[in-house]
Design an enzyme around this catalytic site. Structure first.
Site, PDB file in Angstrom:
ATOM      1  N   SER A  86     -43.911  15.454   2.313  1.00 27.18           N
ATOM      2  CA  SER A  86     -43.875  16.035   1.813  1.00 27.18           C
ATOM      3  C   SER A  86     -44.244  15.730   0.078  1.00 27.18           C
ATOM      4  O   SER A  86     -44.225  14.965   0.281  1.00 27.18           O
ATOM      5  CB  SER A  86     -42.124  16.382   1.996  1.00 27.18           C
ATOM      6  OG  SER A  86     -42.287  17.946   0.849  1.00 27.18           O
ATOM      7  N   ARG A  87     -44.670  16.340  -0.370  1.00 20.62           N
ATOM      8  CA  ARG A  87     -44.645  16.723  -1.647  1.00 20.62           C
ATOM      9  C   ARG A  87     -43.719  16.018  -2.790  1.00 20.62           C
ATOM     10  O   ARG A  87     -43.615  15.274  -3.827  1.00 20.62           O
ATOM     11  CB  ARG A  87     -45.338  17.694  -2.957  1.00 20.62           C
ATOM     12  CG  ARG A  87     -47.090  17.910  -1.958  1.00 20.62           C
ATOM     13  CD  ARG A  87     -47.016  19.175  -2.333  1.00 20.62           C
ATOM     14  NE  ARG A  87     -46.477  20.423  -2.325  1.00 20.62           N
ATOM     15  CZ  ARG A  87     -46.885  21.745  -2.744  1.00 20.62           C
ATOM     16  NH1 ARG A  87     -47.619  21.906  -3.351  1.00 20.62           N
ATOM     17  NH2 ARG A  87     -46.583  22.434  -2.486  1.00 20.62           N
TER      18      ARG A  87
ATOM     19  N   TYR B  54     -48.812  13.753   0.695  1.00 19.07           N
ATOM     20  CA  TYR B  54     -49.589  14.170   2.083  1.00 19.07           C
ATOM     21  C   TYR B  54     -50.778  12.854   2.288  1.00 19.07           C
ATOM     22  O   TYR B  54     -51.392  12.302   3.300  1.00 19.07           O
ATOM     23  CB  TYR B  54     -50.534  15.472   1.877  1.00 19.07           C
ATOM     24  CG  TYR B  54     -49.616  16.783   1.732  1.00 19.07           C
ATOM     25  CD1 TYR B  54     -48.356  17.418   2.528  1.00 19.07           C
ATOM     26  CD2 TYR B  54     -49.742  18.228   0.810  1.00 19.07           C
ATOM     27  CE1 TYR B  54     -47.793  17.597   2.285  1.00 19.07           C
ATOM     28  CE2 TYR B  54     -48.698  19.264   0.474  1.00 19.07           C
ATOM     29  CZ  TYR B  54     -47.907  19.254   1.001  1.00 19.07           C
ATOM     30  OH  TYR B  54     -46.595  20.021   1.555  1.00 19.07           O
TER      31      TYR B  54
ATOM     32  N   LEU C  64     -49.508  23.500   6.425  1.00 19.46           N
ATOM     33  CA  LEU C  64     -49.743  24.657   5.171  1.00 19.46           C
ATOM     34  C   LEU C  64     -49.769  26.374   4.668  1.00 19.46           C
ATOM     35  O   LEU C  64     -50.515  26.764   6.003  1.00 19.46           O
ATOM     36  CB  LEU C  64     -50.257  23.441   3.930  1.00 19.46           C
ATOM     37  CG  LEU C  64     -50.045  21.925   4.399  1.00 19.46           C
ATOM     38  CD1 LEU C  64     -51.288  21.457   3.685  1.00 19.46           C
ATOM     39  CD2 LEU C  64     -48.088  22.188   3.722  1.00 19.46           C
TER      40      LEU C  64
ATOM     41  N   HIS D 142     -55.743  25.119   3.814  1.00 25.00           N
ATOM     42  CA  HIS D 142     -55.699  24.126   5.453  1.00 25.00           C
ATOM     43  C   HIS D 142     -57.332  24.474   4.049  1.00 25.00           C
ATOM     44  O   HIS D 142     -57.368  22.593   5.548  1.00 25.00           O
ATOM     45  CB  HIS D 142     -56.137  25.800   5.527  1.00 25.00           C
ATOM     46  CG  HIS D 142     -54.701  26.252   6.257  1.00 25.00           C
ATOM     47  ND1 HIS D 142     -54.965  27.344   7.223  1.00 25.00           N
ATOM     48  CD2 HIS D 142     -53.532  26.247   6.084  1.00 25.00           C
ATOM     49  CE1 HIS D 142     -53.426  27.465   7.772  1.00 25.00           C
ATOM     50  NE2 HIS D 142     -52.742  27.265   6.752  1.00 25.00           N
TER      51      HIS D 142
ATOM     52  N   LYS E 124     -53.058  29.110  11.760  1.00 25.48           N
ATOM     53  CA  LYS E 124     -54.238  29.950  11.491  1.00 25.48           C
ATOM     54  C   LYS E 124     -53.584  30.782  10.297  1.00 25.48           C
ATOM     55  O   LYS E 124     -52.210  31.056  10.119  1.00 25.48           O
ATOM     56  CB  LYS E 124     -53.783  31.327  12.725  1.00 25.48           C
ATOM     57  CG  LYS E 124     -52.645  31.871  13.220  1.00 25.48           C
ATOM     58  CD  LYS E 124     -52.655  32.318  14.140  1.00 25.48           C
ATOM     59  CE  LYS E 124     -51.879  33.282  14.709  1.00 25.48           C
ATOM     60  NZ  LYS E 124     -51.827  33.890  15.658  1.00 25.48           N
TER      61      LYS E 124
END
Length: 111
Positions: A36-37, A58, A74, A79, A97
Site C-alpha cells: 500500500s502507499r 508498490y 488498482l 493498470h 479488468k
C-alpha cells in the site's frame, strides 16, 4: 510442487473479498505480500488477510525477489504503469479488468 508467490498491489475490496481468497485456495499459489502507499494500511491489511509480509510502497513489492507474480487490483488508470513496472522486474501479472483504458495502452503493456 512449487508455489507461485503472489504480491498484491493495494488493498482493494475486489482483492480482499474475491481474488485473494481464490489465490489462497489454489494448491500452487500463496499470498506472500501486500503493498500500500500507506505503511499502516499495508500492515493492517496484511494482518487481517493472513499475508506473511507487507510493503509500504508498490515499488518495493515489485522489486521484491521473493515475489513471483503481482496481482493488480488498482484503479484502471494505474493498470498500465504497474503492469509495465512488474513486467520489467520479470513478474507474472494478474491485472483486474479492464486491462487498459485504450487499445494503444494495452498494446504498450503487451510489448
Amino acid at each position: 510442487m512449487s508455489r507461485l508467490r503472489f504480491g498484491v498491489l493495494g488493498t482493494a475490496n475486489i482483492g480482499k473479498n474475491q481474488v485473494n481468497p481464490a489465490i489462497r485456495q489454489a494448491r500452487n499459489a500463496e499470498l506472500a505480500s501486500v503493498a500500500s502507499r500507506d505503511e499502516a494500511r499495508a500492515v493492517a491489511f496484511a494482518e487481517a488477510g493472513g499475508f506473511r509480509r507487507h510493503h509500504g510502497s508498490y515499488e518495493a513489492l515489485v522489486a521484491d525477489p521473493e515475489i513471483d507474480a503481482v496481482y493488480i487490483p488498482l484503479p484502471n488508470s494505474m493498470h498500465r504503469e504497474w503492469t509495465i513496472r512488474a513486467a520489467e522486474k520479470g513478474k507474472h501479472i494478474l491485472c483486474e479488468k479492464p486491462l487498459a483504458t485504450s487499445v494503444a495502452e494495452a498494446r504498450e503493456m503487451q510489448a
